[in-house]
Design an enzyme around this catalytic site. Structure first.
Site, short mmCIF file in Angstrom:
data_model
loop_
_atom_site.label_atom_id
_atom_site.label_comp_id
_atom_site.label_asym_id
_atom_site.label_seq_id
_atom_site.Cartn_x
_atom_site.Cartn_y
_atom_site.Cartn_z
N GLN A 1 72.79 -31.65 20.53
CA GLN A 1 71.94 -32.52 19.71
C GLN A 1 72.62 -32.83 18.38
O GLN A 1 71.97 -33.01 17.37
CB GLN A 1 70.59 -31.84 19.49
CG GLN A 1 69.45 -32.79 19.10
CD GLN A 1 69.18 -33.80 20.17
OE1 GLN A 1 68.61 -33.49 21.18
NE2 GLN A 1 69.58 -35.04 19.93
N LYS B 1 68.87 -29.43 26.14
CA LYS B 1 69.19 -29.25 24.72
C LYS B 1 68.16 -28.31 24.12
O LYS B 1 66.97 -28.65 24.04
CB LYS B 1 69.18 -30.60 23.99
CG LYS B 1 70.34 -31.50 24.40
CD LYS B 1 70.36 -32.79 23.59
CE LYS B 1 71.60 -33.60 23.89
NZ LYS B 1 71.57 -34.94 23.23
N ASP C 1 69.28 -37.59 29.47
CA ASP C 1 69.32 -36.80 28.23
C ASP C 1 68.07 -37.09 27.41
O ASP C 1 67.04 -36.41 27.55
CB ASP C 1 70.62 -37.11 27.47
CG ASP C 1 70.66 -36.45 26.10
OD1 ASP C 1 69.80 -35.60 25.82
OD2 ASP C 1 71.55 -36.80 25.29
N ASP D 1 78.78 -41.01 27.73
CA ASP D 1 77.36 -41.04 27.34
C ASP D 1 77.09 -42.35 26.62
O ASP D 1 77.66 -42.60 25.56
CB ASP D 1 77.08 -39.84 26.42
CG ASP D 1 75.62 -39.77 26.00
OD1 ASP D 1 74.82 -40.63 26.43
OD2 ASP D 1 75.28 -38.85 25.23
N GLU E 1 76.08 -40.42 31.50
CA GLU E 1 74.82 -39.99 30.87
C GLU E 1 74.11 -41.17 30.21
O GLU E 1 74.75 -41.92 29.45
CB GLU E 1 75.17 -38.92 29.83
CG GLU E 1 73.99 -38.33 29.08
CD GLU E 1 74.42 -37.10 28.26
OE1 GLU E 1 75.21 -36.28 28.78
OE2 GLU E 1 73.99 -36.99 27.10
N LYS F 1 81.62 -41.10 23.85
CA LYS F 1 80.49 -41.97 23.54
C LYS F 1 80.86 -43.43 23.82
O LYS F 1 81.94 -43.88 23.40
CB LYS F 1 80.11 -41.82 22.06
CG LYS F 1 79.47 -40.49 21.75
CD LYS F 1 78.15 -40.36 22.46
CE LYS F 1 77.34 -39.20 21.91
NZ LYS F 1 76.07 -39.06 22.65
C1 MUC Z 1 73.93 -36.99 22.95
O1 MUC Z 1 74.24 -36.32 23.93
O2 MUC Z 1 73.32 -38.03 23.16
C2 MUC Z 1 73.32 -38.39 20.14
C3 MUC Z 1 72.02 -38.76 20.04
C4 MUC Z 1 71.26 -37.68 20.42
O3 MUC Z 1 70.04 -37.59 20.48
O4 MUC Z 1 72.05 -36.63 20.75
C5 MUC Z 1 73.39 -36.98 20.49
C6 MUC Z 1 74.30 -36.55 21.57
MG MG Z 2 73.36 -37.84 25.39
#
Ligand code: MUC
Ligand code: MG
Length: 391
Positions: free
Chosen positions: A318, A290, A266, A215, A241, A186
């Protein structure tokens, strides 16, 4: 001598007593049960953070007495849903719309749910619980019904905000103890140099073989993203991402055009229509699927659409709990396209407990789909009683 055996007499009283379960059976109840399980390791990322799994267990029961399970995770920073709103949407809108339809009426259910805008995780949990009930009715695993491509998936782990040495150490533990060699880091909304240091520390710890990608959860501008990608050039990222907001339409397109690895959409692709729009407008070159937001029925649509558009997909996370992870795994294993890359399945490991009778397992970097009909979800009634928050 009596002309009726006891079982014949029972059947005469209850015509359904010996009828095999059928997908023509009517749905008699849709239940939304809120529960709360703390995270032993909270996850922080650019758009929010999570320290408790305040999810909603969804049960779909048929007149055959079959119960399908799934769960909805509230993500207000992504979809605007809260635990309370998910329960209210199901209790007040969705359950009344669905009760009385049959398990085989999935498309009718979808049309009725779509009369209400938004609420993606509430709708998806109902769809997946119906599939679980369909699998139990056919005595068949759901991943076989959906496509049956594989029986397991390689696992990718999502690493949240922490100092560089700590993130590298977490990655090493996942690799050494569970065999995981794919990591999503992240980034965003904090000094770029810190994010670069985290990525470099993970690469240094894992060596060249491991897969690393990032991401941003929309946490950078397009220009910041471009600068970060220049600074990250030596880390060897396999993809990136949602680095900047999709609503920054022209600058996002400008960023994606210069990106040398797939740019994954995403949170900007919560529906099949979003997928078409983002890919055709040049706002992304790959798609995160997702199941928490597109269930199984729309995840099928998204994966087939992505195949038709010629873009890769990855199974995203998620921040799923155990039940959500089982759903992601079943869907991911069912399709060739979603089995190609390691799937983000492991963040349930950071939860302090779960509702299942058996823990989930990762071995040699892989998860196998659960045995048994449907999704294989077995809820422990004592744990549910302990963690539910509606009593
Ligand atoms: C992700 O992949 O972004 C964090 C916020 C969300 O909506 O999902 C997570 C993981
Ligand atoms: Mg994401």
């Amino acid at each position: 001598m009596s002309i009726t055996s006891p079982s014949f007499a029972d059947e005469a009283l209850d015509p359904s007593a010996h009828r095999p379960a059928s997908v023509e059976s009517k749905i008699v109840a849709v239940r939304a049960i809120p529960y709360a399980i703390p995270y032993s390791k909270p996850l922080h990322f650019a758009s929010g953070s999570i320290d408790v799994a305040d999810n909603v267990l969804v049960e779909v029961e048929t007149e055959d007495g079959i119960v399908g399970f799934a769960e909805a995770p509230p993500r207000p920073y992504t979809y605007g849903e809260t635990q309370e709103s998910i329960v209210a949407a199901i209790d007040r809108l969705f359950a009344p719309a669905v009760v009385g339809l049959a398990l085989s009426d999935r498309e009718k259910v979808r049309v009725r749910l779509e009369r209400t805008v938004g609420n993606p995780t509430a709708k998806s949990a109902i769809d997946m619980a119906m599939w679980d009930a369909i699998g139990k009715t056919f005595n068949t695993p759901v991943h076989k019904l959906l496509g049956g491509h594989a029986d397991g998936l390689r696992v990718s782990h999502m690493l949240g905000f922490d100092p560089p040495a700590s993130v590298a150490e977490q990655a090493l533990v996942l690799r050494d103890e569970l065999g995981v060699t794919s990591f999503k880091i992240k980034v965003g909304r904090r000094p770029i140099r810190l994010d670069v240091a985290v990525c470099q520390a993970v690469r240094d710890a894992l060596g060249p073989e491991a897969e690393i990608y990032i991401d941003g959860n929309r946490g950078w501008s397009a220009a910041e993203s471009a600068e970060a990608l220049r600074m990250l050039a030596d880390v060897g990222l396999s993809r990136v991402e949602e680095l900047c907001p999709a609503d920054d339409i022209l600058s996002r397109r400008w960023l994606v055009a210069q990106c040398t690895v797939p740019f994954v959409a995403d949170e900007s692709v919560a529906t099949p229509a979003n997928v078409t729009r983002e890919i055709l407008s040049g706002a992304a070159t790959a798609i995160s699927i997702k199941t928490a937001r597109t269930g199984f029925s729309d995840s099928l649509r998204v994966s087939h659409l992505a195949e038709g558009l010629g873009v890769e997909v990855v199974i995203g996370n998620q921040i799923d709990g155990h039940i959500g992870t089982i759903c992601s795994l079943a869907f991911g294993a069912s399709q060739a396209s979603t089995s190609r890359h390691a799937a983000e399945l492991s963040n349930y490991l950071d939860m302090a407990d779960h509702l299942l009778t058996e823990p989930l397992r990762i071995a040699d970097g892989e998860m196998r789909v659960l045995p048994g009909a449907g999704l294989g979800i077995e809820i422990d009634p004592e744990k549910l009683a302990r963690y539910r928050t509606d009593n």
